[in-house]
Design an enzyme around this catalytic site. Structure first.
Site, PDB file in Angstrom:
ATOM      1  N   GLU A  29       3.486  -7.996   1.804  1.00 42.62           N
ATOM      2  CA  GLU A  29       2.784  -8.264   0.548  1.00 42.62           C
ATOM      3  C   GLU A  29       2.287  -9.706   0.455  1.00 42.62           C
ATOM      4  OE1 GLU A  29       5.558  -6.529   0.783  1.00 42.62           O
ATOM      5  OE2 GLU A  29       4.986  -4.550   0.042  1.00 42.62           O
ATOM      6  N   HIS A  53      10.102   1.441  -8.296  1.00 41.55           N
ATOM      7  CA  HIS A  53       8.852   2.205  -8.318  1.00 41.55           C
ATOM      8  C   HIS A  53       8.361   2.437  -9.748  1.00 41.55           C
ATOM      9  CE1 HIS A  53       9.977   3.067  -4.195  1.00 41.55           C
ATOM     10  NE2 HIS A  53       8.832   3.669  -3.981  1.00 41.55           N
TER      11      HIS A  53
END
Lengths: 380, 324
Positions: B60, B129
């Site tokens: 990321e 999530h």
């Protein structure tokens, strides 16, 4: 090729040139004038560093980041680049900046608290300093990926001549950061025209390189699938040759290269640091014999490439430069806080507008609102 | 007008960006051949090629950091972070680098990168999530943060993000990806950085954004049974916040409920409550009431319905407001 931990050296500690056909091929144009130019570059860089250190001690800079000992690594690397190349420094690359024609006083604006940048990177393709370690390395990688897209239709010949290469400068300490790892993954994956230039100056503030790396840092590149090479970072010619080789690889589509310039930070990490707390006098003494500037001076003198008049001229020129740096740095105007509101967003922003209005109204409440002070660096 | 899901509206909006700006690129993990784990970028690599729609390594910080580098070279990257909870390895790049580039450059240039992040809960997934980290980014000057709640906004706001000149975090309400709505392909939606009144009312105002807009609308509808006329504002932009729109509504209704999925403590709701209390003190009939998540890690999915603001929690907040 060139993937061992062996160190490339072309100018030994005695200033003697050692022949190496493979690497000498990258130094064919290096004549007496160029050697003298390198000496001048390195001498000026050291003189600038000394002046900035003095300015900090006098309370004129908030902080200074000395580079004494790393002049050869920086001048050799910087002088290997072409104007179209784009370089991403950390915050100690004052010598590289010189080779990119960044005016020395501009380098002090950050440390004087007048700017968080200092110069326009687009003028000389030399990016702003980055305080967060290794954060600029993925920027360099993305920039290199973009140059490849820009030059997708270049013929191999045009790419070799006019192609853009990108360099990321960082230290041995920063090499422990995840951003360097991720950058090496991305650079390899996208075959980016990028040179990772790690100046291993042996110390991440007080933490020795042995705590950061169990093998020569250059060997890490092998794991990513591109060459890593260790060069004597105190040998300006070896650094020049190796960096030219790496830049040529980038320009000819061969992808990234990792260079470890093995050198030594002869002074403190910053002016807030005290190396006597963590390293031995004997270690520092052992590196004095390898001083990159002394080494080149020996070479010039022993080979009749520089006479006394030359060295006096360099010294006098450096003093004049230092004087100018001091004068200009002290005269930088200090912006007022309200000017900084303009630089947060490109477009109109209601919160910024509201807070600016509030600030100006508050300031207007004082009868004796002071004018911007051009000489006092503020609360250092 | 054409009907499509929010996910497809974003896909089509991204396609418009790629068509209109040859310097725009998409980058992220799995966004190419797979089309993203939510298929939001489906078909775009086939149409625009692998150099415009880049499958990146799983990293990321690398995704955002290389996007910054590409933008410095004149490109317009739109990066995808796969899930809200995975953005933190890139948090350093976003907050210390992306947000600050313009101020460090003294306004000479910035890094107008867009970062797309599917966010929020209600999808029955595992940890990291389902989070709502918008307040963490809103606190950082230099970023813009927006989130659509319907297909028309999704289509237009992603395009507005890509042309605004500043770095934008584009939060996508993932549990609403399949919510269908009409999209006007001709007439742009209002400015992405302004709020919209999505239901008019006179007795109280609910301010919300993203995934909770349908919840707020349903609560307003249910309030009719109690004889209450409730206005609903879709914030759309979390940074900057359109306080003018909220104040105008509150001066009419006298009551304000702010609701979001993120934890109440230190959240966007607190900022709105404080500003509106200062600005509309004499118009308020009751304190501003917040309805948000608890101060706990986002809960296990078997109990997330007890955590998420729902119609009943919003109605309860309205009751509390009207009790003053």
């Amino acid at each position: 090729m060139h993937e061992s931990g062996d160190m490339i050296q072309l100018l030994n500690s005695e200033g003697e040139r050692t022949a190496n056909p493979e690497w000498d091929a990258y130094l064919g144009d290096v004549d007496a004038d160029m050697l003298r130019q390198f000496y001048r570059d390195m001498f000026y860089t050291r003189r600038f560093d000394k002046e900035a250190t003095a300015l900090q001690r006098q309370g004129q800079l908030a902080l200074w980041v000395p580079l004494r000992g790393q002049e050869a690594a920086q001048i050799g690397a910087g002088r290997a680049t072409k104007p179209q190349d784009y370089l991403f420094p950390t915050y100690r690359e004052h010598g590289v900046a010189l080779t990119r024609n960044v005016d020395f006083p501009q380098m002090l604006r950050l440390f004087r608290g007048i700017s968080n940048g200092g110069w326009d990177p687009r003028d000389n393709n030399f990016h702003m300093y980055t305080m967060v370690l290794a954060a600029q390395v993925p920027h360099a990688t993305g920039y290199a990926m973009a140059t490849k897209m820009d030059e997708a239709d270049f013929s191999p010949e045009k790419r070799a001549a006019d192609g853009t290469a990108v360099m990321a400068f960082f230290g041995d300490g920063a090499s422990s950061e995840g951003d360097v790892h991720e950058s090496m993954v991305f650079a390899a994956s996208f075959n980016a025209p990028l040179v990772f230039f790690c100046q291993n100056n042996q110390w991440a503030i007080s933490v020795p390189v042995e705590v950061q790396a169990k093998v020569p840092i250059s060997q890490r590149a092998q794991g990513y699938g591109f060459p890593g090479i260790r060069v004597d970072g105190n040998d300006v010619l070896a650094v020049l040759a190796v960096t030219r080789w790496a830049l040529e690889r980038a320009r000819t589509g061969q992808g990234p290269t990792f260079i470890e310039a093995y050198t030594y930070r002869m002074s403190a990490h910053t002016t807030a640091d005290d190396p006597t707390k963590y390293r031995l006098d004997s270690e520092e003494a052992s590196w004095i014999d390898r001083d990159p500037l002394v080494r080149l001076e020996k070479h010039l003198r022993d080979n009749g490439l520089g006479d006394e008049a030359f060295f006096e001229d360099v010294s006098r020129g450096a003093d004049e430069m230092a004087h100018r740096v001091r004068q200009e740095a002290m005269a930088f105007p200090v912006p007022r806080l309200e000017q900084l509101f303009d630089n947060v967003y490109a477009g109109a922003h209601p919160l910024i507008q509201a807070e600016l209005k509030q600030h100006l109204e508050y300031e207007a409440g004082f009868l004796d609102r002071p004018e911007s002070d051009n000489t006092d660096g503020g609360a250092h | 007008m054409t009907t499509m899901t929010i996910a497809k509206a974003i896909t089509n909006g991204l396609a418009k960006v790629l068509e209109s700006n040859p310097k725009s690129v998409l980058i992220g993990e799995d966004i190419g051949k797979l089309g993203g784990v939510y298929r939001v970028t489906e078909g775009l690599q086939a149409k625009f090629g692998a150099t415009r729609v880049i499958d990146s390594p799983l990293a990321e910080s690398g995704i955002v950091g290389t996007s910054i580098g590409m933008s410095l070279r004149g490109y317009m990257p739109i990066a995808e972070i796969q899930f809200d909870g995975f953005v933190f390895p890139a948090y350093n790049q976003i907050t210390t680098q992306l947000a600050k580039m313009r101020s460090r450059a003294e306004g000479r240039f910035g890094a107008p990168v867009v970062i797309r992040i599917p966010y929020g809960g209600g999808i029955g997934s595992v940890e990291h999530h389902s989070e709502s980290p918008e307040a963490l980014f809103a606190h950082t000057a230099g970023l813009r943060i927006i989130t659509p709640s319907n297909a028309n906004d999704a289509y237009w706001m992603i395009q507005q993000a890509a042309t605004c000149g500043d770095p934008v975090i584009f939060f996508e309400p993932k549990r609403r990806y399949w919510l269908k709505g009409e999209v006007d392909l001709e007439n742009p939606a209002p400015d992405a950085f302004r709020a919209q009144v999505v239901r008019e009312g006179n007795d109280a105002t609910i301010v919300t954004y993203g995934p909770l807009v349908p919840v707020a609308l349903a609560a307003a509808e249910a309030s009719l049974e109690d004889g209450r006329s409730v206005e609903v504002i879709d914030l759309r932009s979390i940074s900057p916040i359109d306080f003018d729109a909220i104040a105008e509504s509150v001066e009419k209704t006298g009551r304000l409920i702010v609701t979001h999925e993120a934890p109440t403590f230190g959240g966007i709701g607190g900022e709105i409550a404080s500003r509106i209390a200062e600005r509309c003190f004499h118009s308020l009939e009751a304190p501003v009431i917040r309805v948000g998540g608890y101060h706990m890690p986002y809960p296990i999915s078997k109990v997330e319905d007890q955590y998420l603001p729902d119609i009943d929690k919003v109605l309860d907040a309205l009751d509390r407001s009207f009790a003053y």
